[in-house]
Design an enzyme around this catalytic site. Sequence first.
Site, mmCIF file in Angstrom:
data_model
loop_
_atom_site.group_PDB
_atom_site.id
_atom_site.type_symbol
_atom_site.label_atom_id
_atom_site.label_comp_id
_atom_site.label_asym_id
_atom_site.label_seq_id
_atom_site.Cartn_x
_atom_site.Cartn_y
_atom_site.Cartn_z
ATOM 1 C CB SER A 429 -0.923 0.012 1.226
ATOM 2 O OG SER A 429 -0.154 -0.016 2.419
ATOM 3 C CG HIS A 450 -2.580 -0.741 -3.309
ATOM 4 N ND1 HIS A 450 -2.834 0.583 -3.014
ATOM 5 C CD2 HIS A 450 -2.893 -1.440 -2.188
ATOM 6 C CE1 HIS A 450 -3.281 0.676 -1.776
ATOM 7 N NE2 HIS A 450 -3.329 -0.533 -1.255
ATOM 8 C CD GLU A 462 -3.047 3.494 -5.554
ATOM 9 O OE1 GLU A 462 -2.936 4.728 -5.578
ATOM 10 O OE2 GLU A 462 -2.639 2.807 -4.594
ATOM 11 C CG ASN A 500 -2.981 4.079 1.055
ATOM 12 O OD1 ASN A 500 -4.164 4.254 1.318
ATOM 13 N ND2 ASN A 500 -2.440 2.879 0.988
#
Length: 704
Positions: A429, A450, A462, A500
């Site tokens: 992540s 991800h 992602e 993130n």
Amino acid sequence: MSIFYKEESNVGVITFDQPDSKVNVLNAATLTALDKMLDELKSKTLKVLIIQSAKKDIFIAGADIKEIENITEVADGKKKAQAGQRVMDKIEDLPYPTVAVIDGAALGGGCELALACRYRIMTFNDKIRIGLPEVNLGFVPGFGGTYRMPRLLGLQGALKIIVSGAPINSSAAFKSGLVDRLYPSVGLQDRIKEFIEEISTQPHKRIFKAPEPKGFNAFLEKNSIGQSVVYKQTIKSIQKATKGFYPAPLKAVDVIRKTLYLPREQALDIESTAFAELAITPISKNLVKVFYLSEKYKKLTLPGTENIKPMPISKGAVIGAGIMGGGIAQLFSDRGVWARIKDINYDAIAKGLKAANDVYASALKRKKVKPYQVAAKMAMISGTVDYSGFADADIAIEAVVENMDVKKKVFAEVSQVLSDKAILASNTSSLSVTEMARASKDPSRVIGFHFFNPVHRMPLIEIITTELTSQQTLVTTLEFAKKLGKTPIVVKDAPGFLVNRILLAYINEAGRILEEGGSIEGIDRYATNFGMPMGPFTLSDEVGLDVGVKVLHVLENGLGPRFKPGNFFEHVLDKKLLGKKSGKGFYIHGKEKTVNSEVQSLVKSGSGVPEEEAIDRMMFIMINEAAMILQEKVVDGPDTVDIGMIMGTGFPPFRGGLLRYADSLGIDRMVERMEKLEARFKDSRFKPCGYILDLKSRGAKFYN
């Protein structure tokens, strides 16, 4: 020409086949042509008129969204709706039976055209979806859907389809009474001939009708008091689901309530007005833009890769059998990909298999799948404590603990057992995929992949590329993401990637706001009042405070002190209050979620930060970080940021996305407010980055 007519043995056939397009849409030109064609047909003495499509897996995809997007005046919107209504009325008024033959998607205007026919027949095609998804674009059906569907399905059945905006498959359509017959696609023309003979003796009779409601359902359906209960409960459900941010579902209920017993002309007038009034609103315009974004990224292709053929992927391996690993394996099996899970012991493997089975059990409970399907799909998942079977894998995904040393060790081991063509991906992540790639046998076949938790629900993925990733690896992974039903975005390797990095900046700022006073629940409420699906502290508890703080430290090490975790988060973590997984975090998670007084007591007393300022600070921090991501060319444009934040974090779609929201604020006004915050806090985290200042100097926006 998009519509063709032919006639044989007194049977007329209208075929839709839009040139240079994979779908048929009801644009102005098509409606005009159909209108003229119907005028010519009404004087004929046909046995039956068939309406069908020449497109594979498509009946009619709906009205032309581009034409709706360009509506800026109520009068224009009403005129466009009435043009469509007029055509549907002409179909309904033809003096002979009309049959819609549906062998693919029939959405929006396509569904409304089918409703105007006397009969509808459908195939068992898995690609069939029929419904009225207009509320998802911020307006109500405008071609007669709110008038005809309640009269065909009854009040409750129609409200369920119209208010949810969720299309249904052929089986559900048949059970509801929406279609008269279900046939196999093979030999369909013979079946149509049989159907024509069947209806020719009684051309006005419904062939199939859903069972009449009985008992309390009959009271709700037939009695005015019962109907008022249905309206009230529907409105209550809508308000709970939309929190009042999306007016279209409520307007749809209002239109149906007003028109259920009105003659067609009056009912359609109310519908067209409601459609036009909603179509010109900023919310509708934003939702249409989000629709375009979603369609673009679901079909994403990369410039310069047109001649690279993706490698087929039918077998996958997952290293790490936790919640994520089990979720990834479940998704693989659900999409027809064999999955082999590896972990250090069989107890861990059992937990991964349980995580996968729990997803199927939930779907089974909701009648989305049948028991034999669950058994077949679970049979596609196997476990191992070594790397047996990995040599056959087309892709292996690492989903172990978020620790670089552990991941590098896994990459070094796995790359030795995979085939020379297999892709090795990380579900990290925030950590550097480049560093992991260098630990592998062939860095060109390494990529980030991800997923977001829960894997089966979150639509975004992602795809993280490094300077070492080959184009072949990228193209294959992109196509595989689409095969898994995900919406992919491509991100360059950088700390926290896209989602993130922005999200943790927001959560960290929320922690700083809390330190200044106020309440956990109050700040969470500010965020949900803005439209976020949950507040920052609820989200922290869901993710796990240990995970969030660990990612913040990764971002701090890679991007600087603006990501240093707020003191408050560190204090809470020191008390081992990890969130939902430990039962306590910012909230106590029991039968009911309540604020953890132990954490709230750490907040200094005071009135706290006003709601408007709190929202400004949390949003400006995210916008500034997104602009830096664009400045660093981590992603290719603002649309990638916006689809990432909407699909990955639930950023409110009615606002159009994070950077469309920034544009709506006005860059000049936003910069002025950010600079005031920078001066007040003497903190560079509010300093507008170069990308934003450049927009201001040019009088530009994120979207031009």
